[in-house]
Write a protein that holds these residues in place. Structure first.
Motif, PDB file in Angstrom:
ATOM      1  N   SER A   4      -8.374  21.943 -60.991  1.00  0.00           N
ATOM      2  CA  SER A   4      -8.643  21.843 -62.424  1.00  0.00           C
ATOM      3  C   SER A   4     -10.040  21.293 -62.678  1.00  0.00           C
ATOM      4  CB  SER A   4      -7.614  20.920 -63.089  1.00  0.00           C
ATOM      5  OG  SER A   4      -6.305  21.415 -62.938  1.00  0.00           O
ATOM      6  N   PRO A   5     -10.628  21.579 -63.828  1.00  0.00           N
ATOM      7  CA  PRO A   5     -11.955  21.036 -64.128  1.00  0.00           C
ATOM      8  C   PRO A   5     -11.896  19.555 -64.482  1.00  0.00           C
ATOM      9  CG  PRO A   5     -11.122  22.278 -66.002  1.00  0.00           C
ATOM     10  CD  PRO A   5     -10.146  22.487 -64.883  1.00  0.00           C
ATOM     11  N   ALA A   6     -12.980  18.844 -64.176  1.00  0.00           N
ATOM     12  CA  ALA A   6     -13.199  17.465 -64.635  1.00  0.00           C
ATOM     13  C   ALA A   6     -12.018  16.546 -64.344  1.00  0.00           C
ATOM     14  CB  ALA A   6     -13.527  17.467 -66.127  1.00  0.00           C
TER      15      ALA A   6
ATOM     16  N   HIS B 135     -12.072  22.652 -57.282  1.00  0.00           N
ATOM     17  CA  HIS B 135     -13.283  22.904 -58.057  1.00  0.00           C
ATOM     18  C   HIS B 135     -13.909  21.648 -58.659  1.00  0.00           C
ATOM     19  CE1 HIS B 135     -12.974  27.240 -57.800  1.00  0.00           C
ATOM     20  NE2 HIS B 135     -11.716  27.185 -58.186  1.00  0.00           N
ATOM     21  N   SER B 136     -13.200  20.533 -58.682  1.00  0.00           N
ATOM     22  CA  SER B 136     -13.779  19.304 -59.232  1.00  0.00           C
ATOM     23  C   SER B 136     -13.365  18.129 -58.360  1.00  0.00           C
ATOM     24  CB  SER B 136     -13.348  19.076 -60.685  1.00  0.00           C
ATOM     25  OG  SER B 136     -11.967  18.741 -60.770  1.00  0.00           O
TER      26      SER B 136
ATOM     27  N   ASP C 222     -17.727  18.064 -62.025  1.00  0.00           N
ATOM     28  CA  ASP C 222     -16.706  18.540 -62.956  1.00  0.00           C
ATOM     29  C   ASP C 222     -16.315  19.998 -62.740  1.00  0.00           C
ATOM     30  OD1 ASP C 222     -16.371  16.101 -64.145  1.00  0.00           O
ATOM     31  OD2 ASP C 222     -17.792  16.487 -65.759  1.00  0.00           O
ATOM     32  N   TRP C 223     -17.179  20.786 -62.103  1.00  0.00           N
ATOM     33  CA  TRP C 223     -16.810  22.174 -61.778  1.00  0.00           C
ATOM     34  C   TRP C 223     -17.835  22.775 -60.826  1.00  0.00           C
ATOM     35  CZ3 TRP C 223     -12.489  24.890 -62.355  1.00  0.00           C
ATOM     36  CH2 TRP C 223     -12.525  26.255 -62.023  1.00  0.00           C
ATOM     37  N   THR C 224     -17.353  23.399 -59.785  1.00  0.00           N
ATOM     38  CA  THR C 224     -18.219  24.138 -58.881  1.00  0.00           C
ATOM     39  C   THR C 224     -17.393  25.180 -58.155  1.00  0.00           C
ATOM     40  OG1 THR C 224     -19.770  23.997 -57.018  1.00  0.00           O
ATOM     41  CG2 THR C 224     -17.892  22.494 -56.972  1.00  0.00           C
ATOM     42  N   GLU C 225     -18.034  26.270 -57.796  1.00  0.00           N
ATOM     43  CA  GLU C 225     -17.396  27.266 -56.948  1.00  0.00           C
ATOM     44  C   GLU C 225     -17.566  26.904 -55.470  1.00  0.00           C
ATOM     45  OE1 GLU C 225     -15.473  29.635 -57.939  1.00  0.00           O
ATOM     46  OE2 GLU C 225     -15.853  29.473 -60.093  1.00  0.00           O
TER      47      GLU C 225
END
Length: 224
Positions: free
Chosen positions: A23-25, A161-162, A181-184
């Protein structure tokens, strides 16, 4: 969708948490530390109020076990929540509700506890605990080592992803609060890189807050 650990350094009294998720963040909702009190993770269909509540109970004198038990008995929808805590004595406690997602499990020892949901396998939290206990150095280094071990043991069932890392020590604010907070790419490695940069400057940032007259140079034009 998450795996994490809360930890105490018995040598310094610092508290820390590291966490990662698809999940993000994730750290913005799940990571809580308080100097002299403890560290708490509130995750899995997250209720962000449970982290500060658990810290308040521990600050009021409850052990980690008593505080987590109180939260689990009184909070709403606790069957969906995972809450884990470490207190100022190094005691740990974990609540994992039966509606936690996917493969969920937990592991704990003195000064460290880990839990996760939607895991690749049930061994991930134990790998995290073992790695924290066997690592050396600053608590931040040990948190990174533990998260890398959790990822190597399988981590989440899918890609993360976070991630975040937070450390509390003596002052009223986190002395480190690093987030991706977000990355591939790998967010744990992003946090590890940020920690390598931040670690040598940590004490200077605290000193600047407490008394900038005694702080090291800022290294900007015109600063002597």
């Amino acid at each position: 969708m998450t795996f994490s650990l809360v930890a105490r350094c018995p040598d310094t009294g610092m508290f820390g948490i590291a966490i990662s998720s698809s999940s993000p963040a994730v750290a913005a909702r799940c990571a809580y530390t308080r100097a002299g009190v403890g560290a708490v993770a509130s995750q899995n269909v997250t209720d962000p109020t449970l982290g500060p509540l658990t810290l308040d109970l521990m600050q009021g004198g409850m052990s980690a076990e008593a505080a987590v038990a109180r939260v689990a008995s009184e909070a709403k929808f606790v069957e969906y929540r995972q809450v884990m805590a470490v207190d100022k004595t190094g005691a740990t406690a974990i609540h994992s509700g039966p509606n936690s997602l996917g493969i969920w499990t937990q592991a704990q020892a003195e000064n460290v506890a880990s839990a996760g949901n939607l895991l690749d396998n049930e061994g991930v939290p134990q790998a995290i605990v073992d790695a924290y206990l066997s690592a050396t150095g600053h608590i931040g280094d040990r948190l990174i080592a533990a998260m890398r071990a959790g990822l190597a043991a399988g981590g989440e069932a899918g890609p993360v992803h976070s991630a975040g890392l937070q450390i509390a020590d003596k002052v009223a604010w986190p002395v480190a609060d690093l987030r991706c907070d977000w990355t591939e790419d790998c967010p744990i490695e992003a946090i590890a890189t940020a920690w390598e940069v931040y670690k040598p400057q940590l004490d200077a940032y605290v000193q600047r807050a407490l008394d900038p007259r005694a702080a090291p140079s800022y290294g900007v034009p015109g600063d002597d």
